[in-house]
Scaffold this motif. Structure first.
Motif, mmCIF file in Angstrom:
data_model
loop_
_atom_site.group_PDB
_atom_site.id
_atom_site.type_symbol
_atom_site.label_atom_id
_atom_site.label_comp_id
_atom_site.label_asym_id
_atom_site.label_seq_id
_atom_site.Cartn_x
_atom_site.Cartn_y
_atom_site.Cartn_z
ATOM 1 N N PRO B 235 21.237 -3.667 5.053
ATOM 2 C CA PRO B 235 20.061 -3.933 5.324
ATOM 3 C C PRO B 235 19.195 -4.106 3.646
ATOM 4 O O PRO B 235 19.497 -2.728 2.829
ATOM 5 C CB PRO B 235 19.495 -2.864 6.286
ATOM 6 N N GLY B 236 18.008 -5.440 2.960
ATOM 7 C CA GLY B 236 17.501 -4.871 2.101
ATOM 8 C C GLY B 236 18.869 -5.754 0.748
ATOM 9 O O GLY B 236 20.044 -5.839 1.272
ATOM 10 N N ARG B 237 19.531 -4.338 0.018
ATOM 11 C CA ARG B 237 20.395 -4.632 -0.712
ATOM 12 C C ARG B 237 21.073 -3.160 -0.414
ATOM 13 O O ARG B 237 22.059 -2.697 -1.973
ATOM 14 C CB ARG B 237 19.536 -4.519 -2.030
ATOM 15 N N ALA B 238 20.761 -2.957 0.456
ATOM 16 C CA ALA B 238 21.439 -1.368 0.254
ATOM 17 C C ALA B 238 23.210 -1.702 0.293
ATOM 18 O O ALA B 238 23.870 -0.591 0.164
ATOM 19 C CB ALA B 238 21.367 -0.728 1.727
ATOM 20 N N THR B 239 24.074 -2.626 0.876
ATOM 21 C CA THR B 239 25.529 -2.461 0.730
ATOM 22 C C THR B 239 25.935 -3.636 -0.520
ATOM 23 O O THR B 239 26.746 -3.956 0.354
ATOM 24 C CB THR B 239 26.285 -2.743 1.763
ATOM 25 N N GLN B 240 24.579 -3.730 -1.146
ATOM 26 C CA GLN B 240 24.950 -4.985 -2.240
ATOM 27 C C GLN B 240 26.628 -4.417 -3.644
ATOM 28 O O GLN B 240 25.466 -3.759 -4.356
ATOM 29 C CB GLN B 240 23.819 -5.877 -2.731
ATOM 30 N N SER B 241 27.872 -4.663 -3.898
ATOM 31 C CA SER B 241 28.289 -4.401 -4.248
ATOM 32 C C SER B 241 28.594 -5.423 -6.295
ATOM 33 O O SER B 241 27.407 -6.244 -5.495
ATOM 34 C CB SER B 241 29.934 -4.896 -4.256
ATOM 35 N N ILE B 242 28.798 -5.348 -6.518
ATOM 36 C CA ILE B 242 28.932 -5.911 -7.696
ATOM 37 C C ILE B 242 29.115 -7.263 -7.142
ATOM 38 O O ILE B 242 28.853 -8.689 -7.829
ATOM 39 C CB ILE B 242 29.271 -5.595 -8.754
ATOM 40 N N SER B 243 30.434 -7.719 -7.242
ATOM 41 C CA SER B 243 30.850 -8.796 -6.807
ATOM 42 C C SER B 243 30.056 -10.164 -6.202
ATOM 43 O O SER B 243 29.641 -10.917 -6.079
ATOM 44 C CB SER B 243 32.851 -9.138 -6.503
ATOM 45 N N HIS B 244 29.254 -8.632 -4.705
ATOM 46 C CA HIS B 244 28.251 -10.203 -4.094
ATOM 47 C C HIS B 244 27.051 -9.847 -4.134
ATOM 48 O O HIS B 244 26.836 -11.326 -4.424
ATOM 49 C CB HIS B 244 28.285 -9.025 -2.794
ATOM 50 N N LEU B 245 26.285 -9.207 -5.371
ATOM 51 C CA LEU B 245 25.678 -9.873 -6.439
ATOM 52 C C LEU B 245 25.991 -10.949 -7.537
ATOM 53 O O LEU B 245 24.848 -11.954 -6.869
ATOM 54 C CB LEU B 245 24.949 -8.445 -7.533
ATOM 55 N N ILE B 246 26.753 -11.265 -7.829
ATOM 56 C CA ILE B 246 27.139 -11.899 -8.190
ATOM 57 C C ILE B 246 27.971 -12.993 -7.775
ATOM 58 O O ILE B 246 27.037 -14.112 -8.676
ATOM 59 C CB ILE B 246 28.589 -11.824 -9.553
ATOM 60 N N TYR B 247 28.074 -12.959 -6.999
ATOM 61 C CA TYR B 247 27.792 -14.166 -6.121
ATOM 62 C C TYR B 247 26.470 -15.276 -5.690
ATOM 63 O O TYR B 247 26.354 -16.420 -6.057
ATOM 64 C CB TYR B 247 29.644 -14.131 -4.533
ATOM 65 N N THR B 248 26.190 -14.065 -4.637
ATOM 66 C CA THR B 248 25.044 -14.603 -4.022
ATOM 67 C C THR B 248 24.244 -14.877 -5.491
ATOM 68 O O THR B 248 22.981 -16.185 -4.975
ATOM 69 C CB THR B 248 23.644 -13.592 -3.647
#
Lengths: 396, 288
Positions: B235-248
Motif C-alpha cells: 500500500p502506498g509505496r510500502a513495498t516498492q522495490s527499485i526495479s518496480h520503481l524503475i518500471y512504473t
C-alpha cells in the motif's frame, strides 16, 4: 529487442489494392464489438480494409511504436495523461475543422482541450464512463432507504446501515487505483477542474484547496468492512454482486463484471453527493475512448470515413449497450436500467471530468492516496501531493 | 585460423555478437538517455547533463525503494540459505521416498513467479484471513498485504518459498561431493552429528555457500515479479522495490530518462555488492 519483434508483425502492405487502415485500440473488453463493426464496414467498402490491433498493455506498446515512428492510422484510447503527452508531442492530426467534430457533445470537446491544454482538437470523443456510487436496489428497498442526494444524507444513510449491522460501503483499497475513485468525485466537485490548470502554473497548491476532499475521504472510511485494504477490485465486484454491501463507490465500467458474477443483481447508480447543495452536484463523467488519426498517415480521408461510420447512431448505440458506457455523440441514449439515474445529468451537461486525467502519471496519485488512507495524516498527504507534483514538473 | 579451433570460434563469436546487440548496446543506450530529458516516446529531447542524477538523490521515493529492497534482500538471503541448507541436509540423508521429496521441493522453481504470486495473493486475501478469524487471531484476520507495516513480510514469505528450491538443489549437489569416508572416519573418532556438521560438512560446501549467498542476494535485490503479483508496490509505496520503481516511473510515468539514471546507479550498486560478497566469502573458503 521489443522493437524488432514488433516491426516484424505490423507490416502494412496493401497487397490486394485496398487501402489498409490500422485501427489500434486499448480496451480488451471492446475487441469483439469492434470486430463486428469493422466487418460491417469492410463489407460495405470495397476499397478500404480496416484491421483492428488490440495488444495487451496497449498504451506501452503504442508508446514504443511512436518511438519507432510506426504510428497506427487510427488510435483509440481514454482521455488520460498518456493522451495528453502524446498530443503535445504532435503525433495526431489536427481535427478542429473536421466534420467529425460536429455531432459530438461540445462538453467533451472542451474536456479534451482542458486535458491537453491545447486549442486544437486532436481526438474525437466516442464513449464516456461515469464514476459515482452504485447501490443494491433490493437491499435499499428492504430497509426502506432513499437514494441520498447530499453529503449529509449519504453519511446518515451509511450510519443507518452500519447501525443495522450491515456493510454500507465495500471498499477495495488493496488496488491503489480504487482509492482514487472518491478523490476523482470529490475533487472536481468541491475544488473544480480549473484548479489543475492553475496548479500547472504554480498559482495554487493542494494544501490550500484539498483539505475538505481529504477529510471527506477519511470520513467515508468509517463505513467500510473489516478488511478495506485487503480486498481488490475483483473481490469487490464479487462481493457487491452477492449483496454483501449496500453501496460501492465505483465506475460504470464495473457493471458488466458485476453482472457476470450475479446476473440477477438489481444495480442502481447515483452521482457522488459531494456537498450539501444537491443542485450543484455534477456527475464525474470522463472520456473512456476517443479516436485520433496519425499526423503523418497518407490515408486521412479513409480514416475519417471509418470514424464517421463508428459515430453513426446505430453503431455507437450498439457499442455503448454492449460496454455499458455513454455516447459522446449527441442524441444517442443509454437505456440500461442500472444507469438511468445518471442520464439526466448527462443530458443536461451537468458533468465534470475525472481529476486524475490532469495529474501527470509520474506523480503516482494512486499510491499517494492509498498511503494517506492508511496513515490518515492529512497535512502529510497534502504536502506529498504538492511535493511530488513539483518534483515531476522540475524533471520535465 | 587453426582448423581445430574453428568449431570453438563458431560457438563463441555468435554468442558474443548476440550478447553485444541485445545486452551491451541497450545498456549503453540507457546510459546515453540518462543524460537527457527523454520521456520515452516523444520526438525531441535535450541534454540535461547530470540533472537526473542530482534529482535522484533528492527524491525520497528512490530512498524509500532502496531501503525496502535492501531490507527485503537481506532477510530473504538469510532465510533462504538457512532453510535450503536444512532441507538439503534432510534430503541427503537416507530417508524413504527421497527422490519424491526432492521432486516436491524443486517444484516451486518450475512454476512461474507471477502464477505463484497470484495464487498467494488469493490465499492472503481470501483464505488466511478466514483461518485467522476462525482461530481468533487478530493479526491474521485481515490481509497482511493490505497493511503498510506488514505487507513486506508477505512478499518475503513468497520469495523465500520459491527461491529455496534452487538453493536446495545447489546445496544438495555440494553435499554429494563430500566423500562418505570422511564421515566414517569422524564417527570412528567419536564426533557427534553437530560437530560433524561444523567440522566437515559446512567447510566442504563453502564454495556452494558462496554461490548461494551471491545468487540469493542478487535475485532478491532485483525483486520485481513477486511485487507486481502481490501488492504492485503498495500500500502506498510500502513495498516498492527499485526495479518496480524503475518500471512504473519509466514506462507508465513517462520519465524514461530519469529512471534510466536510476538504473545506471542501481546496476553499479548490484555489481559492487556482488563483487564484495564474492571476495569476502571466497577468502573464507581459502582459509580452510
Amino acid at each position: 529487442m521489443m522493437a524488432v519483434l514488433l516491426s516484424s508483425c505490423t507490416s502494412r502492405d496493401s497487397a490486394n489494392g485496398k487501402v489498409q487502415i490500422e485501427f489500434f485500440q486499448n480496451k480488451p473488453e471492446a475487441k469483439a464489438t469492434f470486430d463486428d463493426l469493422i466487418q460491417t464496414f469492410n463489407a460495405a467498402h470495397a476499397d478500404i480494409q480496416v484491421t483492428q490491433v488490440n495488444p495487451p498493455d496497449a498504451e506501452t506498446v503504442l508508446k514504443t511504436r511512436v518511438v519507432k515512428n510506426d504510428i497506427p492510422d487510427i488510435m483509440a484510447m481514454g482521455a488520460t495523461d498518456t493522451y495528453s503527452t502524446l498530443a503535445q508531442s504532435d503525433i495526431f492530426t489536427d481535427l478542429t475543422d473536421s466534420s467529425l467534430v460536429q455531432t459530438i457533445d461540445p462538453n467533451y470537446i472542451q474536456m479534451l482541450k482542458d486535458v491537453t491544454g491545447m486549442d486544437e482538437v486532436t481526438g474525437i470523443p466516442y464513449a464516456t464512463n461515469a464514476n459515482g456510487i452504485m447501490y443494491n436496489k433490493t437491499l435499499f428497498n428492504e430497509m426502506g432507504l432513499d437514494v441520498p442526494k447530499t453529503w449529509d444524507e449519504l453519511i446518515a444513510t451509511a450510519q443507518q446501515i452500519k447501525d443495522a449491522g450491515k456493510i454500507p460501503f465495500y471498499f477495495t483499497y488493496k488496488d491503489d487505483w480504487q482509492t482514487n475513485l472518491p478523490f476523482n468525485a470529490l475533487g472536481p466537485n468541491l475544488v473544480g477542474i480549473d484548479f489543475y490548470l492553475e496548479r500547472r502554473e504554480n498559482k495554487v497548491t493542494f494544501k490550500e484547496k484539498y483539505r475538505e476532499v481529504a477529510e471527506k475521504q477519511l470520513e467515508l472510511m468509517k463505513y467500510g468492512h473489516s478488511d478495506n485494504f485487503g480486498k481488490a477490485y475483483s473481490d469487490g465486484n464479487r462481493a457487491f454482486a452477492n449483496g454483501e454491501a449496500f453501496m460501492y463507490i465505483q465506475g460504470t465500467w464495473a457493471i458488466p463484471e458485476i453482472r457476470k458474477a450475479n446476473p440477477n443483481v438489481d444495480i442502481g447508480f447515483f452521482p457522488f453527493p459531494t456537498g450539501n447543495d444537491a443542485s450543484q452536484i455534477k456527475l464525474v463523467n470522463g472520456i473512456d475512448s476517443l479516436f485520433t488519426i496519425a499526423a503523418d498517415t497518407p490515408n486521412r480521408a479513409q480514416a475519417e470515413e471509418f470514424i464517421a461510420f463508428l459515430l453513426e447512431p446505430e453503431n455507437i448505440g450498439r457499442y455503448i449497450d454492449e460496454q455499458t458506457l455513454f455516447s459522446a455523440v449527441e442524441g444517442v441514449k443509454q437505456d440500461d436500467p442500472a444507469v438511468q439515474e445518471l442520464m439526466p445529468y448527462i443530458e443536461q451537461g451537468k458533468v465534470i471530468d475525472f481529476a486524475d486525467h490532469y495529474i501527470p502519471a509520474a506523480v503516482q496519485l494512486n499510491s499517494i492516496v492509498q498511503s494517506f488512507l492508511q496513515n490518515q495524516n492529512i497535512d502529510n498527504y497534502l504536502d506529498t501531493l504538492d511535493k511530488e507534483w513539483d518534483k515531476v514538473a522540475n524533471r520535465r | 585460423m587453426n582448423k581445430r579451433m574453428a568449431p570453438y570460434y563458431w560457438m563463441t563469436v555468435p554468442a558474443v555478437v548476440l550478447f553485444f546487440v541485445f545486452m551491451t548496446l541497450p545498456a549503453i543506450q540507457g546510459i546515453y538517455y540518462s543524460f537527457t530529458n527523454y520521456n520515452g516516446f516523444g520526438k525531441q529531447y535535450d541534454f540535461v547533463g547530470f540533472k537526473n542524477y542530482f534529482n535522484l538523490f533528492r527524491d525520497d521515493n528512490v530512498g524509500n525503494a532502496y531501503w525496502f529492497t535492501f531490507k527485503f534482500a537481506i532477510v530473504v538471503t538469510i532465510l533462504t540459505n538457512i532453510l535450503s541448507l536444512l532441507i538439503a541436509l534432510g534430503l541427503n540423508a537416507k530417508i524413504k521416498f527421497r527422490n519424491f521429496f526432492r521432486g516436491i521441493y524443486f517444484l516451486p522453481n518450475i512454476l512461474s513467479v507471477l502464477i505463484v504470486g497470484y495464487i498467494f495473493n488469493y490465499l492472503f486475501s481470501n483464505v488466511f484471513p478466514i483461518w485467522g478469524q476462525n482461530l481468533g487471531i487478530n493479526a491474521l484476520s485481515t490481509n497482511i498485504l493490505g497493511s503498510e507495516s506488514l505487507a513486506w513480510i508477505g512478499i518475503v514469505i513468497v520469495a523465500v518459498w520459491q527461491s529455496v528450491a534452487l538453493n536446495t538443489i545447489l546445496y544438495l549437489a555440494g553435499l554429494q561431493t563430500i566423500s562418505p569416508t570422511l564421515y566414517e572416519a569422524s564417527s570412528i573418532d567419536g564426533a557427534g552429528k553437530w560437530r560433524e556438521f561444523w567440522s566437515i560438512t559446512f567447510p566442504l560446501i563453502a564454495p556452494f555457500f558462496t554461490i548461494n549467498m551471491v545468487l540469493a542476494m542478487k535475485n532478491s535485490l532485483m525483486v520485481f515479479d513477486q511485487i507486481v503479483a502481490l501488492t504492485n508496490g503498495g500500500p502506498g509505496r510500502a513495498t516498492q522495490s527499485i526495479s518496480h520503481l524503475i518500471y512504473t516511473g519509466g514506462f507508465e510515468g513517462g520519465e524514461y530518462a530519469y529512471q534510466s539514471a536510476n538504473s545506471v546507479i542501481y546496476f553499479i550498486v548490484i555489481a559492487v555488492i556482488s563483487i564484495l560478497q564474492i571476495r569476502f566469502l571466497q577468502r573464507r573458503e581459502m582459509d580452510l
